[in-house]
Every structure is written in structure tokens, then in C-alpha cells.
Motif scaffolding. Structure first.
Motif, PDB file in Angstrom:
ATOM      1  N   SER A 118       0.823  -1.215   0.000  1.00 30.84           N
ATOM      2  CA  SER A 118       0.000   0.000   0.000  1.00 30.84           C
ATOM      3  C   SER A 118       0.854   1.261   0.000  1.00 30.84           C
ATOM      4  O   SER A 118       2.034   1.229   0.378  1.00 30.84           O
ATOM      5  N   PHE A 119       0.212   2.352  -0.386  1.00 27.63           N
ATOM      6  CA  PHE A 119       0.867   3.658  -0.469  1.00 27.63           C
ATOM      7  C   PHE A 119       1.353   4.151   0.887  1.00 27.63           C
ATOM      8  O   PHE A 119       2.154   5.086   0.958  1.00 27.63           O
ATOM      9  N   GLN A 147      -2.778  -1.996   7.036  1.00 27.26           N
ATOM     10  CA  GLN A 147      -1.813  -1.521   6.037  1.00 27.26           C
ATOM     11  C   GLN A 147      -0.819  -0.548   6.664  1.00 27.26           C
ATOM     12  O   GLN A 147       0.363  -0.557   6.324  1.00 27.26           O
ATOM     13  N   SER A 237      -2.487   8.837   8.746  1.00 25.38           N
ATOM     14  CA  SER A 237      -3.425   9.519   7.848  1.00 25.38           C
ATOM     15  C   SER A 237      -3.824  10.867   8.453  1.00 25.38           C
ATOM     16  O   SER A 237      -3.238  11.292   9.451  1.00 25.38           O
ATOM     17  N   VAL A 271     -11.255   7.743  -0.337  1.00 23.68           N
ATOM     18  CA  VAL A 271     -10.967   8.642   0.780  1.00 23.68           C
ATOM     19  C   VAL A 271     -11.431   8.074   2.120  1.00 23.68           C
ATOM     20  O   VAL A 271     -12.587   7.716   2.295  1.00 23.68           O
ATOM     21  N   GLY A 273      -9.069   8.707   5.769  1.00 23.19           N
ATOM     22  CA  GLY A 273      -8.537   9.898   6.427  1.00 23.19           C
ATOM     23  C   GLY A 273      -8.141  10.966   5.424  1.00 23.19           C
ATOM     24  O   GLY A 273      -8.045  12.143   5.750  1.00 23.19           O
ATOM     25  N   GLY A 274      -7.881  10.581   4.185  1.00 26.08           N
ATOM     26  CA  GLY A 274      -7.632  11.552   3.127  1.00 26.08           C
ATOM     27  C   GLY A 274      -6.203  11.653   2.640  1.00 26.08           C
ATOM     28  O   GLY A 274      -5.881  12.555   1.859  1.00 26.08           O
ATOM     29  N   ASN A 276      -4.186   9.440   0.765  1.00 28.34           N
ATOM     30  CA  ASN A 276      -3.834   9.107  -0.621  1.00 28.34           C
ATOM     31  C   ASN A 276      -4.484  10.113  -1.556  1.00 28.34           C
ATOM     32  O   ASN A 276      -3.863  10.575  -2.514  1.00 28.34           O
ATOM     33  N   LEU A 277      -5.706  10.532  -1.238  1.00 33.37           N
ATOM     34  CA  LEU A 277      -6.354  11.542  -2.076  1.00 33.37           C
ATOM     35  C   LEU A 277      -5.573  12.857  -2.050  1.00 33.37           C
ATOM     36  O   LEU A 277      -5.251  13.441  -3.092  1.00 33.37           O
ATOM     37  N   LEU A 346     -11.238   2.833   4.975  1.00 38.05           N
ATOM     38  CA  LEU A 346     -12.159   3.949   4.732  1.00 38.05           C
ATOM     39  C   LEU A 346     -13.159   4.121   5.877  1.00 38.05           C
ATOM     40  O   LEU A 346     -14.065   4.940   5.813  1.00 38.05           O
ATOM     41  N   ALA A 390      -6.771  -3.439  -3.645  1.00 37.15           N
ATOM     42  CA  ALA A 390      -7.329  -3.469  -2.290  1.00 37.15           C
ATOM     43  C   ALA A 390      -8.799  -3.044  -2.361  1.00 37.15           C
ATOM     44  O   ALA A 390      -9.177  -2.256  -3.230  1.00 37.15           O
ATOM     45  N   GLU A 392     -10.337  -0.921  -0.651  1.00 35.91           N
ATOM     46  CA  GLU A 392     -10.423   0.552  -0.599  1.00 35.91           C
ATOM     47  C   GLU A 392     -10.207   1.130  -2.000  1.00 35.91           C
ATOM     48  O   GLU A 392     -10.961   1.999  -2.455  1.00 35.91           O
ATOM     49  N   SER A 393      -9.176   0.628  -2.692  1.00 34.02           N
ATOM     50  CA  SER A 393      -8.845   1.148  -4.022  1.00 34.02           C
ATOM     51  C   SER A 393      -9.961   0.878  -5.035  1.00 34.02           C
ATOM     52  O   SER A 393     -10.105   1.615  -6.012  1.00 34.02           O
ATOM     53  N   SER A 421      -4.580   2.720  -4.442  1.00 32.39           N
ATOM     54  CA  SER A 421      -3.857   2.933  -3.184  1.00 32.39           C
ATOM     55  C   SER A 421      -3.182   1.682  -2.636  1.00 32.39           C
ATOM     56  O   SER A 421      -2.234   1.782  -1.864  1.00 32.39           O
TER      57      SER A 421
HETATM   58  C1  LIG Z   1      -5.289   3.444   4.592  1.00 32.15           C
HETATM   59  C2  LIG Z   1      -5.725   3.132   3.223  1.00 32.15           C
HETATM   60  C3  LIG Z   1      -6.670   3.923   2.555  1.00 32.15           C
HETATM   61  C4  LIG Z   1      -7.362   5.106   3.168  1.00 32.15           C
HETATM   62  O1  LIG Z   1      -6.548   6.036   3.763  1.00 32.15           O
HETATM   63  P1  LIG Z   1      -6.439   7.554   3.261  1.00 32.15           P
HETATM   64  O2  LIG Z   1      -5.689   8.236   4.321  1.00 32.15           O
HETATM   65  O3  LIG Z   1      -7.821   8.066   3.076  1.00 32.15           O
HETATM   66  O4  LIG Z   1      -5.734   7.523   1.981  1.00 32.15           O
HETATM   67  C5  LIG Z   1      -6.983   3.608   1.262  1.00 32.15           C
HETATM   68  N1  LIG Z   1      -6.435   2.548   0.631  1.00 32.15           N
HETATM   69  C6  LIG Z   1      -5.541   1.750   1.249  1.00 32.15           C
HETATM   70  C7  LIG Z   1      -4.977   0.587   0.491  1.00 32.15           C
HETATM   71  C8  LIG Z   1      -5.153   2.015   2.565  1.00 32.15           C
HETATM   72  O5  LIG Z   1      -4.238   1.243   3.158  1.00 32.15           O
END
Ligand SMILES: *Cc1c(COP(=O)(O)O)cnc(C)c1O
Length: 437
Positions: A118-119, A147, A237, A271, A273-274, A276-277, A346, A390, A392-393, A421
Motif C-alpha cells: 500500500s501507499f 496496512q 493519515s 478517501v 482519512g484523506g 492518498n487523495l 475507509l 485493495a 479501498e482502491s 492505493s
Molecule cells: C489506509 C488506506 C486507505 C485510506 O486512507 P487515506 O488516508 O484516506 O488515503 C486507502 N487505501 C488503502 C490501500 C489504505 O491502506
């Protein structure tokens, strides 16, 4: 020569990332209005602002309050970015475009390819570096889906410092391979609630089977830092310094698009916590402010925690237990019953004040998606493009698909860029449960 050229790869859409940026971009330098300052609630308890400052790294506290537009990335951080495979590829999803029958071009920024999946590693590396610089021997944090916990374990190992992660008990059990990976890196992984802190013991006395929550894990991590002088508390985050470190994503993307002469029309990211956005879109914000109609920014959130689509704009604590200062953003209220889900990243009642300002100023659109629809998008991505995002992505991908379909109506092809992400390989338990594998 039996090699394909850069131009050929560009045409095929497998873009070779150009150079690594040597400076981070600070989104605080170009917000349409400043972020409201953090506040202490008037409840007679000790100042949350002072409490947090005492357990945080000094360099990060400084980064939170500067409005300098550019901050040099320290050389050791650059070297680590390079060693984990930065710049990450920007990738054109041609099979997906064909499948949708759209003329839009869909580009994906592949943060899922980082070695922790992850990012979050982008900021963990920076934070571990500052810890080493400040002579701090140990870092402590909390993690939900894991993550962030895994990224901290990885980055701490790289800089030769110890790490302790309070990991929400339920998720630690669901994501066994992720926590095993973190243990392999030498991190002290503690399912929370635990017997290590007063916060945890009090909960376990009442309910020995307690599954834990992010609020409890934050409480335990803060208590741990307060009782260990050689240890600092870090977060993955929400905060300005995290968005600053993550700007490496957007800076690379901007340069990669320049390289192939593409001006993006729409940027999408999921999004929570915000971070990656904010990191992905921040470096494009000056463009957006100059010509608001030429670039659309879209945040994709979980329908289970719909802050940007349904929350209120007001001061609230970012953690459910009220241990952190009050910050102003969109919130569902810290008592909001967040449903159990497989999109832990998220699952938050509020988020970054910076993202809140973008939304309030009408610069950021928002869409919310249900869990069962997003796992099908992940499967589609695997079938067509050959990698599993993921959960979330998948929210970002879902929004990219929606706008690509809407773009069928438009005359000139739209360039849509989505931030992927993270990878879904350590989230297979979610795919198993939701898709019934
Ligand atoms: C933590 C996470 C997110 C959400 O976190 P943000 O701070 O909103 O970017 C999104 N995708 C992945 C893979 C994560 O680990």
C-alpha cells in the motif's frame, strides 16, 4: 536490439516512470482558505494539543504548521523511495476501456506495487527517518485493517528502530498474513485491547472477549508512548505531514502525464482519512484553482462511513474516544455506529481537515459505494488488467468506471486518472466473504 523502446512502451500504455521528485509539495500552501486551527475541548481534562505534542516527533509537528510550498525530501528517504520501486508506474487500463466501450482514457497510478502492498509506506519511511534523526529508539502506532501497521513495521526495520503496533483484535485475527508479515519484520504486534495498558485492562476486565476498536487501539498506543520515554507516537493519515509525504504520488503522476503529453480531465481517489487523495491530487490543485472547469476532482468513500456525502461541517475529535484535539472537517459524529466491513481503510467518522476544506470550497466532488458492489469491481480488474486492487482502491476504480461511462456522451476523449492505493492480495479474506469464494 531486442528491446522495446521507451516510446513503444509509452504507446502501449506501460509508462516508465520518469524521475523521482526531490521535494514534497505542501498542499497547505495553496488551499482556498486556511485550515481551522486545532482546539482543546473545554472539559477540564488535560490539553489534548499539549499531550499529543509531547509524544510526537518534532520534525512532524513543524511540518504540520508550515505553509512553505516545497520541502526537500531528505537524501536517505529518497534512497529508500528508490529501493522500494518509486517512481511507481502509471498504467493505462486499455482492456477496461474496451470492456466499457468508452472513448475515455483510464490511467491508474499503481501504488499497489510497493512491497508492503500500500501507499502508506511513503509516509512511514519519512516518519521512521525523522525518528532515527531525532535519536528515538522506538515508534508506536495503532492500526485497523493493518496496512499502516505493516508499513510502520517495514519502515522502522529499514531505519534500524523498533516498532510496536496496537492492532484492532478483530482485524488482527481476520488478516493473519498481514500481521505475520509485520512480525517477520520484527515489529511487536499487540492485539488490542491488551493487558499492556490501563485502557486495555479496564476493557478486558469488563469484557474478556472484546473485539477492539480503532478508538481503543489509539488510546493504548498513546498510553504506551506516554509511559515509554524512548518511544514516539506516529499516525498514518489525516494530518498535514502525512499528506505532505504522500505528495510524492501526485508529483510523479503529474510528471508521467507530462511525459506523454496528457492533460488530465478527472482525478479520482478513495478517501478515508484523506492521505492518498490529498497526496495524489495536491500537486494538481494549483491547476484546478487556475481553471476550475478543466479538472474535476472526485473522492470515493464507503457508504458505511459517508462523511463527505452526508457528514456535517464542524469541529470534532478525529478519534472515537476523544483523545486527540478537535479539528474542523466533515464528520458523522464520533458516536456514529460504523458498520463492520472489509474496507477498514475507509472506515472513519471524520477525516483530514484539508480534505474538508477542498469539499467545502466546492473543489472536490464525492461519491459513496456499497461494499458488495466494490468487490465485484476488484474481480473485474483482476480479470481484465491482471492485478487485484485493495477493497479501498476498488472505490476509486468504481468512480473511474462511472465517469468513463458518463463520458461516452462527451465529444473529446476524457483522460481519467485513478490512484490505486493498495493491493488486494492480503485482503483475500474480504473477497472470500463478500464474493462467497
Ligand atoms: C489506509 C488506506 C486507505 C485510506 O486512507 P487515506 O488516508 O484516506 O488515503 C486507502 N487505501 C488503502 C490501500 C489504505 O491502506
Amino acid at each position: 536490439m531486442n528491446y522495446i523502446t521507451t516510446e513503444e512502451r509509452h504507446r502501449a500504455g506501460q509508462l516508465i516512470a520518469a524521475e523521482l521528485p526531490t521535494r514534497w509539495f505542501n498542499i497547505l500552501s495553496c488551499l482556498p482558505e486556511p485550515v481551522a486551527p486545532p482546539l482543546d475541548p473545554e472539559d477540564g481534562r488535560p490539553s489534548r494539543i499539549e499531550t499529543m505534542r509531547a509524544i510526537r516527533l518534532a520534525a512532524l509537528t513543524r511540518q504540520d504548521s508550515t505553509i512553505e510550498p516545497w520541502i526537500d525530501i531528505p537524501q536517505p528517504v529518497l534512497e529508500r523511495y528508490s529501493s522500494i520501486g518509486r517512481p511507481t508506474p502509471l498504467y493505462r487500463a486499455r482492456a477496461l476501456e474496451t470492456h466499457l466501450g468508452t472513448r475515455a482514457h483510464i490511467y491508474l497510478k499503481r501504488e499497489d506495487l510497493l512491497p508492503s502492498g500500500s501507499f502508506k509506506l511513503n509516509s512511514a519511511i519519512a516518519q521512521a527517518y525523522y525518528a532515527a534523526e531525532e535519536g528515538v529508539a522506538n515508534l508506536v502506532t495503532e492500526t485497523g485493517a493493518g496496512q499502516w501497521g505493516l508499513s510502520v513495521a517495514y519502515a522502522a526495520r529499514m531505519f534500524g528502530i523498533g516498532s510496536t503496533v496496537y492492532w484492532v483484535r478483530l482485524s488482527e485475527g481476520q488478516k493473519k498474513y498481514r500481521s505475520a508479515f509485520a512480525r517477520l519484520l520484527g515489529a511487536d504486534i499487540i492485539p488490542s485491547p491488551s493487558c499492556r495498558t490501563e485502557v486495555g485492562r479496564t476493557i478486558l476486565e469488563r469484557d474478556p472477549q472484546n473485539h477492539g476498536s480503532l478508538g481503543t487501539a489509539i488510546g493504548e498506543a498513546i498510553a504506551h508512548a506516554q509511559s515509554h520515554g524512548d518511544c514516539r507516537y506516529i499516525s498514518g493519515s489525516n494530518l498535514a505531514h502525512v499528506l505532505l509525504h504522500q505528495s510524492v504520488i501526485g508529483l510523479e503522476t503529474r510528471q508521467q502525464l507530462n511525459e506523454i503529453g496528457v492533460r488530465p480531465n478527472i482525478l479520482v481517489a478513495c478517501v478515508g482519512g484523506g492521505s492518498n487523495l490529498g497526496g495524489f491530487m495536491g500537486p494538481f490543485l494549483p491547476d484546478k484553482l487556475l481553471a476550475p472547469d478543466s479538472l474535476r476532482l472526485i473522492g470515493a468513500e464507503s457508504a458505511g462511513s459517508p462523511r463527505l456525502t452526508q457528514g456535517q461541517w464542524r469541529y470534532d475529535h478525529a478519534d472515537p474516544a476523544g483523545l486527540t484535539p478537535l479539528s474542523k472537517s466533515y464528520t458523522l459524529g464520533r458516536d456514529y455506529p460504523l458498520p463492520a466491513s472489509h474496507v477498514g481503510g475507509l472506515r472513519q467518522h471524520s477525516g483530514s481537515p484539508i480534505i474538508g476544506v477542498l469539499r467545502k470550497a466546492g473543489l472536490l466532488e464525492a461519491r459513496a459505494y456499497e461494499e458488495n458492489e466494490i468487490f465485484r469491481i476488484g474481480k473485474l480488474c483482476l480479470e481484465l488488467e491482471g492485478f487485484l486492487p485493495a477493497p479501498e482502491s476498488c472505490h476509486a476504480l468504481k468512480a473511474a468506471i462511472e465517469v468513463a461511462i458518463e463520458a461516452k456522451q462527451t465529444d473529446c476523449p476524457q483522460a481519467i486518472v485513478a490512484c490505486i492505493s493498495g493491493s488486494g492480495l492480503l485482503d483475500l479474506s474480504g473477497y472470500i466473504d463478500v464474493l462467497g469464494l
